[in-house]
Design a protein around this motif. Structure first.
Motif, mmCIF file in Angstrom:
data_model
loop_
_atom_site.group_PDB
_atom_site.id
_atom_site.type_symbol
_atom_site.label_atom_id
_atom_site.label_comp_id
_atom_site.label_asym_id
_atom_site.label_seq_id
_atom_site.Cartn_x
_atom_site.Cartn_y
_atom_site.Cartn_z
ATOM 1 N N VAL A 180 0.846 -1.200 0.000
ATOM 2 C CA VAL A 180 0.000 0.000 0.000
ATOM 3 C C VAL A 180 0.879 1.247 0.000
ATOM 4 C CG1 VAL A 180 -1.743 1.319 1.262
ATOM 5 C CG2 VAL A 180 -1.924 -1.176 1.131
ATOM 6 N N VAL A 181 1.927 1.257 0.817
ATOM 7 C CA VAL A 181 2.850 2.396 0.843
ATOM 8 C C VAL A 181 3.423 2.626 -0.546
ATOM 9 C CG1 VAL A 181 5.061 3.233 1.717
ATOM 10 C CG2 VAL A 181 3.437 2.157 3.283
ATOM 11 N N ASP A 200 -11.877 -3.065 1.121
ATOM 12 C CA ASP A 200 -11.519 -3.763 -0.111
ATOM 13 C C ASP A 200 -10.280 -3.154 -0.775
ATOM 14 O OD1 ASP A 200 -13.611 -5.500 0.256
ATOM 15 O OD2 ASP A 200 -14.949 -4.524 -1.173
ATOM 16 N N VAL A 201 -9.294 -2.849 0.043
ATOM 17 C CA VAL A 201 -8.023 -2.349 -0.467
ATOM 18 C C VAL A 201 -7.284 -3.511 -1.129
ATOM 19 C CG1 VAL A 201 -5.812 -1.297 0.165
ATOM 20 C CG2 VAL A 201 -7.925 -0.601 1.324
ATOM 21 N N ALA A 202 -6.660 -3.267 -2.274
ATOM 22 C CA ALA A 202 -5.905 -4.297 -2.986
ATOM 23 C C ALA A 202 -4.417 -3.992 -2.887
ATOM 24 C CB ALA A 202 -6.326 -4.353 -4.446
ATOM 25 N N SER A 203 -3.616 -5.054 -2.684
ATOM 26 C CA SER A 203 -2.170 -4.853 -2.568
ATOM 27 C C SER A 203 -1.449 -6.169 -2.816
ATOM 28 C CB SER A 203 -1.827 -4.305 -1.182
ATOM 29 O OG SER A 203 -0.447 -4.004 -1.085
ATOM 30 N N CYS A 204 -0.117 -6.097 -2.758
ATOM 31 C CA CYS A 204 0.669 -7.328 -2.856
ATOM 32 C C CYS A 204 0.513 -8.134 -1.576
ATOM 33 C CB CYS A 204 2.132 -7.014 -3.150
ATOM 34 S SG CYS A 204 2.958 -6.006 -1.901
ATOM 35 N N PHE A 205 0.789 -9.420 -1.660
ATOM 36 C CA PHE A 205 0.566 -10.312 -0.530
ATOM 37 C C PHE A 205 1.552 -11.469 -0.630
ATOM 38 C CE2 PHE A 205 -2.262 -13.292 1.980
ATOM 39 C CZ PHE A 205 -2.279 -12.523 3.130
#
Length: 395
Positions: A185-186, A315-320
């Protein structure tokens, strides 16, 4: 939506030194049994005051932990209050060792579980006027195509790695991947930033103030960062900030870079102060639900006079992480993910315009350039803060 009693029961089973305290009915907190945290300069005085119950002590990175004799059955909260001086301005920095949490479904951290998502486009780094670093104190960091070839990722050691399955049950731990998600997110809002990940939470989303203070001290010794993101926190037994954590943050702010500290407001859906977010020196970020094209407070988000800003957190999307059905991407909801959006925007503005993080924070959170909402602060929208309709937020 979730059975909090069951979640608490599982937490206490995993952490057998944890205990629930409730100085005021209906306002519980979690602490480590028979432990006091003391600022090093106050340790000799406190040790003398509690010598009847003192068992052992240890100094480590800017904090002294004192263990009390279990057989003494001391009320740690009452003892801390008496020793510190139960006044507005405490004379000695001493406090129980509160548990801090980012655990889903109970008191703090994400409001739900992560969900498998399609790949998210990688952030595109761009030239910046200066380099900025964002410290992420969380569950650690796992390798990911977004950043695994960068020099800043190569600087991380094993002590910063995510622990995905600590209990070896072949399932992803409840909050494993939280730190990786937040770093993503950052980077989505500050693609040229360097991330410095520090693991202070386990894969179950549980840590304590001792680990947070240690990390803050190490960060200060290292030279600090431009922005520090704390997507964790707790309620305290007396609804006041831990003076030990307060002093650690003060030392960090006096380090070379004088970082801005951003923290999540918590997910209890109430106005009870959540620490360290509620500290005056920290930017507290609540979560918005923008799925209907308007800005509403997310159902789980805390709010109150102590909240400084709000940003999308549903529903934030980011790497995981890669584990089981997850292949490196997820969506997640919580104030945990609103905070790094604000942290990233501050870091990006500082980098692009070669200004201090403090000046960048003032501009990002300027009420003259954005709308404000009661008990939620300044509305910070990553794309365009003016795109959100001006309906009131239900709190």
């Amino acid at each position: 939506m979730f059975d909090q009693d069951s979640c608490l029961e599982r937490l206490l089973a995993r952490h057998d030194d944890a205990v629930v305290v409730e100085a005021v009915p209906g306002r519980p907190a979690l602490i480590r049994r028979d432990q006091l945290l003391v600022a090093p300069q106050d340790a000799p005085v406190v040790a003398d005051l509690i010598r009847r119950w003192h068992d052992s002590g240890e100094d480590d990175h800017g904090v002294h932990r004192m263990r009390l004799r279990p057989a003494a059955r001391v009320d740690v909260c009452e003892l801390a209050s008496q020793v510190a001086g139960d006044r507005r301005h405490r004379e000695l920095a001493v406090a129980p060792n509160h548990l801090v949490q980012g655990q889903p479904m109970w008191w703090s951290g994400p409001a739900d579980l992560p969900r498998v998502a399609a790949p998210v486009p990688a952030p595109s780094p761009r030239l910046a006027a200066r380099e900025t670093t964002v410290a992420v104190l969380d569950t650690g960091l796992s390798p990911h195509p977004w950043y695994e070839t960068t020099d800043w990722y190569a600087e991380h050691g094993d002590d910063a790695a995510e622990v995905l399955d600590a209990d070896l049950d072949c399932e992803l731990d409840a909050q494993a991947g939280h730190g990786t998600f937040i770093a993503g997110v950052v980077l989505q809002h500050a693609p040229s930033a360097r991330i410095r990940a520090m693991r202070v939470l386990g894969g179950d989303g549980i840590g304590d103030e001792l680990d947070v203070v240690r990390a803050l001290a190490r960060l200060a010794a290292w030279g600090g960062a431009d922005v520090v993101n704390l997507s964790l926190g707790c309620h305290t037994y007396d609804d006041r900030p831990s003076p030990v954590v307060s002093r650690a943050l003060a030392r960090l702010r006096s380090s070379r870079r004088r970082p801005v500290v951003v923290a999540c407001a918590g997910n209890t859906g109430g106005d009870r102060p959540f620490w360290p977010a509620a500290m005056k020196s920290v930017i507290s970020v609540a979560a918005l639900d923008t799925r209907r094209g308007r800005a509403d407070r997310a159902w789980f988000s805390n709010y109150g006079w102590w909240v400084d800003a709000c940003a999308p957190g549903v529903d934030v999307a980011s790497c995981f992480v890669r584990f089981g059905e997850f292949d490196g991407y997820a969506t997640w909801s919580g104030t945990s993910f609103a905070a790094p959006a604000v942290a990233g925007m501050i870091a990006d503005l500082a980098a692009q315009e070669d200004v201090s993080a403090a000046e960048a924070a003032e501009r990002v959170l300027s009420p003259a350039d954005a709308r404000t909402l009661p008990d939620l602060g300044v509305v910070v929208m990553p794309q365009s803060r003016d795109e959100v309709q001006r309906e009131p937020v239900g709190v």
